[in-house]
Motif scaffolding. Structure first.
Motif, PDB file in Angstrom:
ATOM      1  N   GLY A 148       7.768  -2.667  -5.220  1.00  0.00           N
ATOM      2  CA  GLY A 148       6.753  -2.638  -6.279  1.00  0.00           C
ATOM      3  C   GLY A 148       5.772  -3.796  -6.240  1.00  0.00           C
ATOM      4  O   GLY A 148       5.466  -4.380  -7.281  1.00  0.00           O
ATOM      5  N   GLY A 149       5.276  -4.143  -5.057  1.00  0.00           N
ATOM      6  CA  GLY A 149       4.239  -5.183  -4.981  1.00  0.00           C
ATOM      7  C   GLY A 149       4.729  -6.502  -5.536  1.00  0.00           C
ATOM      8  O   GLY A 149       4.035  -7.157  -6.333  1.00  0.00           O
ATOM      9  N   LEU A 194       2.862  14.730  -3.206  1.00  0.00           N
ATOM     10  CA  LEU A 194       1.776  13.823  -2.793  1.00  0.00           C
ATOM     11  C   LEU A 194       1.614  12.686  -3.796  1.00  0.00           C
ATOM     12  O   LEU A 194       1.348  11.537  -3.422  1.00  0.00           O
ATOM     13  N   GLY A 195       1.789  13.025  -5.081  1.00  0.00           N
ATOM     14  CA  GLY A 195       1.677  12.009  -6.139  1.00  0.00           C
ATOM     15  C   GLY A 195       2.711  10.895  -5.956  1.00  0.00           C
ATOM     16  O   GLY A 195       2.423   9.715  -6.179  1.00  0.00           O
ATOM     17  N   ARG A 202       1.585   7.079  -5.526  1.00  0.00           N
ATOM     18  CA  ARG A 202       1.995   6.039  -6.487  1.00  0.00           C
ATOM     19  C   ARG A 202       2.807   4.925  -5.824  1.00  0.00           C
ATOM     20  O   ARG A 202       2.847   3.810  -6.310  1.00  0.00           O
ATOM     21  N   SER A 203       3.449   5.255  -4.711  1.00  0.00           N
ATOM     22  CA  SER A 203       4.247   4.218  -4.035  1.00  0.00           C
ATOM     23  C   SER A 203       3.346   3.132  -3.461  1.00  0.00           C
ATOM     24  O   SER A 203       3.764   1.987  -3.279  1.00  0.00           O
ATOM     25  N   ALA A 216      -0.731   5.728   3.750  1.00  0.00           N
ATOM     26  CA  ALA A 216      -1.840   6.670   3.551  1.00  0.00           C
ATOM     27  C   ALA A 216      -1.257   8.030   3.189  1.00  0.00           C
ATOM     28  O   ALA A 216      -0.067   8.290   3.429  1.00  0.00           O
ATOM     29  N   GLN A 217      -2.082   8.889   2.616  1.00  0.00           N
ATOM     30  CA  GLN A 217      -1.581  10.208   2.242  1.00  0.00           C
ATOM     31  C   GLN A 217      -1.133  10.979   3.485  1.00  0.00           C
ATOM     32  O   GLN A 217      -1.759  10.914   4.543  1.00  0.00           O
ATOM     33  N   PRO A 218      -0.014  11.710   3.382  1.00  0.00           N
ATOM     34  CA  PRO A 218       0.480  12.489   4.522  1.00  0.00           C
ATOM     35  C   PRO A 218      -0.374  13.734   4.768  1.00  0.00           C
ATOM     36  O   PRO A 218      -1.173  14.116   3.912  1.00  0.00           O
ATOM     37  N   ARG A 219      -0.149  14.358   5.907  1.00  0.00           N
ATOM     38  CA  ARG A 219      -0.797  15.636   6.174  1.00  0.00           C
ATOM     39  C   ARG A 219      -0.207  16.700   5.255  1.00  0.00           C
ATOM     40  O   ARG A 219       0.975  16.645   4.914  1.00  0.00           O
ATOM     41  N   VAL A 220      -1.016  17.658   4.862  1.00  0.00           N
ATOM     42  CA  VAL A 220      -0.478  18.801   4.102  1.00  0.00           C
ATOM     43  C   VAL A 220      -0.590  20.016   5.018  1.00  0.00           C
ATOM     44  O   VAL A 220      -1.693  20.427   5.378  1.00  0.00           O
TER      45      VAL A 220
END
Ligand SMILES: NC(=O)c1ccc[n+]([C@@H]2O[C@H](COP(=O)([O-])OP(=O)(O)OC[C@H]3O[C@@H](n4cnc5c(N)ncnc54)[C@H](O)[C@@H]3O)[C@@H](O)[C@H]2O)c1
Length: 404
Positions: free
Chosen positions: A14-15, A76-77, A81-82, A86-90
């Motif tokens: 958490g940063g 994806l959310g 939020r993590s 980067a966002q994964p492929r869908v």
């Protein structure tokens, strides 16, 4: 696997200490991920696997596929939020998910009745595979699945993660490793819990999709019973019915048909006797394991009233053979909260260890197979109203030398 305290995830979550530059980070430095996973099925359990993958930090979420836009969106959310990647492929299909050269392993958490069809495609990819329990809805399908898994060139694991719950992991140490109760003669388990939760398309209300409650839910408990008995079931007698839940439920003009209570008696090949009690209309969860041997008795339990915290208890009686003991095994809170009381996290680590060339500690293909066999024999016994020889439910071409 012993991990130094200075490598603990608690320092990296958490940063932590956001004012530090990367040069000043040692305990809180985040290691690069080693693997990339593709997720097929992103409902409740797929999301739990994604969460644990991010928590453990050893694999990226490379991509995901789910025909439900809502499930995919929630998954994806979790990644977004993590803040960890980067966002994964869908992906738009299972074939696309399996064909992605960027992923090393596939995590399959689709409804039970889809497992074999999904695995037939996934196995052709040659990637490592993690498949949720129960591996299939029938013994025949479970056998085909195990044969696919056996010839697979990469690790192929099944999701029987209750072995990693802290109470059962400790019970395994006492009974199997330390032989604290001596020679085991009986194994009893109980699961009393709330009704089946809502699912996408309500697939879990119908035995045709689940394999029957004693396969769907109880494969976990039969797996543990087989493990503690150190044998395989030879004869099963069960009674059960749909006493309370979902009597007025219907979906697509079909009425729910799952059992919500049962008693199962198992005769093991080595003479051990087993008993299992299921109740699914309880206002909380209570699991119990009782192992009696010729030198002692072990009782492990988890209990939580709905809406209250879980309590673990492990009681060991050794009489004059050694110290008797009562304790409360637990994992750090952030691991327990990551799902199924922390067991999913340790299951994930075990899969990662195997990917890294470590020994495949954890449930074997045979364990996955026999957990379905015990449940299917119990379902058949209820249908017939009489005891069933387990040999009867085994597939025609079953080779007793394999998967035992
Ligand atoms: N290990 C455990 O303790 C545990 C706990 C709960 C569920 N499970 C197992 O996990 C699996 C999923 O259960 P859940 O609770 O997540 O159900 P769910 O209904 O919450 O999610 C299932 C998801 O799979 C998707 N799906 C359906 N068919 C698909 C297909 N062909 N390809 C890709 N996605 C598909 C659905 O759209 C849904 O989003 C089941 O096998 C279940 O028995 C295991």
């Amino acid at each position: 696997m012993n991990k130094k305290v200075e490598q603990s995830l608690v320092f990296k979550r958490g940063g932590a200490l956001p004012y530090l530059t990367d040069e000043d980070r040692f305990l809180s430095a985040v290691d690069a991920t080693e693997y990339s996973f593709g997720f097929i099925g992103c409902g409740m359990m797929g999301q739990e696997h994604i969460h644990n993958t991010l928590l453990a930090g050893r694999a990226q979420i490379g991509g995901l596929f789910d025909p439900s836009a809502k499930s995919a969106g929630h998954a994806l959310g979790i990644v977004e939020r993590s803040g960890k990647q980067a966002q994964p492929r869908v992906y738009t299909s299972i074939d696309e998910a399996c064909g992605d050269p960027g992923t090393d392993a596939l995590v399959i958490a689709t409804p039970n009745h889809t497992h074999l069809d999904v695995v037939r495609v996934a196995a052709a990819s040659g990637k490592a595979i993690f498949l949720e329990k129960p591996i299939a809805t029938s013994v025949t399908d479970a056998y085909e699945l195990c044969q696919l898994a056996e010839s697979h060139p990469q690790p192929f694991r099944f999701g029987l993660q209750y072995r990693y719950k802290s109470v059962y992991a400790e019970a395994i140490k006492e009974v199997v490793e330390r032989k604290s109760v001596g020679q085991v003669h009986s194994v009893n388990m109980l699961e009393h819990r709330f009704p089946f939760l809502d699912k996408v398309g309500q697939w879990n209300k119908f035995s045709a999709n689940t394999g029957g409650t004693l396969v769907e839910k109880c494969c976990h408990y039969f797996d543990l019973m087989n493990l503690f008995a150190d044998s395989l079931p030879s004869r099963v007698f069960a009674i059960g019915n749909q006493a309370v839940n979902f009597k007025s439920f219907s979906h697509d003009n079909r009425k729910a048909d799952g059992l919500d209570q049962a008693q199962v008696t198992i005769q093991y090949r080595n003479g051990v006797i087993g008993g299992f009690s299921l109740c699914m209309f309880s206002p909380g969860t209570r699991e119990e394991l009782i192992v009696c041997g010729d030198a002692g008795r072990l009782h492990a339990s988890e209990s939580a009233l709905l809406g209250s915290a879980n309590e673990n208890r492990l009681e060991l009686w050794q009489g004059e053979n050694g110290a008797s003991d009562v304790r409360s095994p637990k994992y750090p809170g952030y691991i327990e909260q990551a799902g199924h009381h922390g067991s999913t996290f340790f299951e994930h680590l075990s899969f990662i260890e195997q990917l890294s060339g470590g020994s495949p500690a954890g449930p074997t293909l045979a364990d996955g197979f026999w957990s379905v066999v015990a449940g299917a024999a119990a379902q058949l016994s209820i249908e017939r109203g009489e005891a069933v020889d387990v040999a009867e439910v085994l597939p025609d071409k079953f080779n007793p030398e394999r998967f035992h």
